[in-house]
Design an enzyme around this catalytic site. Structure first.
Site, PDB file in Angstrom:
ATOM      1  N   GLY A 117      31.643  40.761  47.102  1.00  0.00           N
ATOM      2  CA  GLY A 117      32.044  41.233  48.424  1.00  0.00           C
ATOM      3  C   GLY A 117      31.163  42.301  49.010  1.00  0.00           C
ATOM      4  O   GLY A 117      31.295  42.641  50.184  1.00  0.00           O
ATOM      5  N   SER A 145      36.069  35.766  41.107  1.00  0.00           N
ATOM      6  CA  SER A 145      36.326  37.173  41.364  1.00  0.00           C
ATOM      7  C   SER A 145      36.723  37.396  42.824  1.00  0.00           C
ATOM      8  O   SER A 145      37.705  36.829  43.298  1.00  0.00           O
ATOM      9  CB  SER A 145      35.087  37.990  40.967  1.00  0.00           C
ATOM     10  OG  SER A 145      35.349  39.359  40.927  1.00  0.00           O
TER      11      SER A 145
END
Length: 541
Positions: free
Chosen positions: A138, A214
């Site tokens: 991210g 994830s």
């Protein structure tokens, strides 16, 4: 910014008018049919890729317009058309990011909403299944780093994507539509591109699997509940996902506060984080429109100089048009898209984080650290946890603490997600259990990472550095896992036709719901509940 929230941002690993694109009126390229299988027409023009062995690869295809100027922190807009044939034989630009301790890559390029396609050669037979990969973290990374030759060998068209990261994907402000979800919106724009263009590469737009690890898997949990994602995918793969994971205090670092959810933040909190992280940029104003205009006018380089401004946004905002409801609440109520799910975690999830913070970087985690960590996380129950996980039972205090957090945070959250999903859709659960998986992160110390967080990714996606260390047994495991993933993309069940071990569905009411253990030459059922002491954690509350 509070000390706790600052610690949280530094500790996370995982943990935007078609008539005016770039100021010009778009136009369609002249109709020139492709001359060979490396030239493909998509809805915005023609692209020419390259060969990779027997396969065709196409890099850097725009799926949305540049999120620049007034389009920074806005919904993704359509990509512009081009004339002639666009060269897509080399990777496109990465989205803005800064180097980290585990990824020495950087970019200042906002015109980055591109994707990559790996396709089998043209041949006879019907359309092929499509798998869309959403990378994790991210705050750093890109689709180009995930080779897909193994999946293409098995007849899968693979799409890997770039999406806005960190503050560029998660900024929030009062009155700003889509606040806290711009990265998610990019991913949905890429999935819409796949619906329009998969057939041009031999893919089947009615058999699209969205897969991620994830932070990428957490994003998919959001898409499962997002109205905008309806019909864009037909199966989902969640690897080490955090979608139903909470975080007790201290588990990501001694000063990191507890959070009710690991990756979900209410709109108000996303706005607060945004205001705090951008305060030093000199754009604060009583007029939100003025603040936004100022921030949109800053160079990317200036924004990236703010410490931790990328890690601070490794979360998604909810309570908006993209995520109307907290995803765990929506999942628990059955308000999610009905697609088969393949989901799992690694045996030693939290060893990655403990190693990165302590022993692997020359700062050993001690017995005193263990006692303090238990007290921070569990308060009055610390002694109970210490009796269940006595430090003397482990080779080191670091491994004792990593096991506690793996079981309490990762395994408990994974099991909760499996339970709610499997009540309404077919679910296939796994645990990656290769404790000799090659460590591909540049960590210097001597530490037993075991079957670490995201250690399973190179077994399905090409990673030359990790695969250079594979043993014959690990190559066999990789082949079998890729068989499973390809079969799931093809049929919605990991039932390969190459003699691999069977993989029954997860049955939530069974005494031991089936979980497939994936280890070299040792594939079969594992008691996930017993292995991670989940009954103990459920009793503890």
């Amino acid at each position: 910014m509070s000390t706790g929230r600052r610690a949280w941002t530094t500790a996370l690993f995982t943990v935007a008018a078609l008539t005016a694109v770039l100021g010009v009126t778009p136009h369609r390229a002249p109709v020139v049919e492709p001359q060979d299988e490396l030239t493909v027409r998509v809805d915005t023009g023609q692209v020419r890729g390259a060969r990779s062995g027997a396969h065709r690869v196409f890099f850097g295809i725009p799926y949305a317009g540049p999120p620049t100027g007034v389009h920074r922190w806005a919904a993704p807009r359509p990509a512009g058309h081009w004339s002639g044939v666009r060269d897509t034989s080399r990777p496109g630009p990465l989205c803005p990011q800064v180097p980290s301790a585990y990824a020495d890559i950087s970019s200042l390029e906002e015109d980055c909403l591109v994707l990559n396609v790996t396709a089998p050669p043209k041949g006879r037979g019907g359309p092929r299944p499509v798998l869309v990969w959403i990378h994790g973290d991210g705050s750093v990374g890109g689709g180009e780093f995930f080779g897909a030759r193994g999946l293409a060998d098995r007849g899968v068209v693979v799409v890997t994507i770039n999406y806005r990261l960190g503050i560029f994907g998660g900024y929030a402000q009062q009155g700003l539509p889509g606040s806290g979800t711009f990265g998610l919106q990019d991913q949905q724009a890429a999935l819409r591109w796949v619906q329009r263009n998969a057939a041009s590469f031999g893919g089947d737009p009615t058999r699209v699997t969205v897969a991620g690890s994830s932070f990428g898997a957490a994003a998919i949990t959001g898409h499962l509940t997002s109205p905008g994602a309806r019909g864009l995918f037909h199966r989902a793969v969640l690897s080490s996902g955090e979608g139903m994971m909470d975080m007790p205090a201290g588990m990501m670092g001694p000063e990191v506060p507890g959070y009710p959810w690991y990756v979900w933040r209410p709109a108000r909190e996303m706005r607060e984080i945004s205001a705090e992280m951008t305060a030093s940029l000199g754009c604060a104003s009583a007029d939100p429109a003025g603040t936004l205009e100022c921030l949109r006018g800053l160079p990317v380089k200036t924004i990236l100089k703010v410490p931790h401004i990328m890690n601070a946004f490794q979360a998604f905002g909810y309570g908006n048009e993209v995520l109307p409801q907290l995803p765990p609440t929506a999942l628990g109520a059955g308000r999610f898209h009905r697609v088969p799910v393949l989901s799992g975690a690694t045996l030693d999830e939290h060893r990655t984080f403990v190693g990165m913070q302590y022993d692997a970087v020359g700062a050993p985690f001690t017995t005193d650290d263990y006692d303090r960590a238990l007290s921070t996380a569990f308060g009055a129950d610390a002694a109970v946890v210490a009796r269940e996980y006595p430090v003397s039972d482990f080779p080191s205090p670091a491994l004792a603490w990593a096991t506690v957090v793996t079981d309490r945070m990762w395994a408990l959250g994974t099991a909760a997600q499996h339970s709610v999903l499997s009540q309404r859709v077919p679910l296939y659960a796994y645990e990656f259990a290769d404790r000799d998986a090659p460590m591909y992160l540049p960590l210097p110390g001597d530490f037993d990472f075991g079957a670490f967080h995201a250690g399973d990714t190179p077994y399905v996606f090409d990673d030359a550095e990790a695969r250079a260390h594979f043993t014959p047994a690990q190559w066999r495991l990789s082949d079998t896992m890729t068989d499973y993933w390809a079969a799931f993309a093809r049929t919605g069940a990991p039932a390969a036709a190459r003699g691999v071990p069977p993989w029954p569905r997860y049955a939530p009411g069974a005494p031991v719901p089936y979980t497939q253990s994936l280890a070299p030459d040792a594939i079969g059922p594992v008691d996930y509940v017993r292995g991670h002491r989940l009954e103990f954690w459920r009793r503890l509350g």
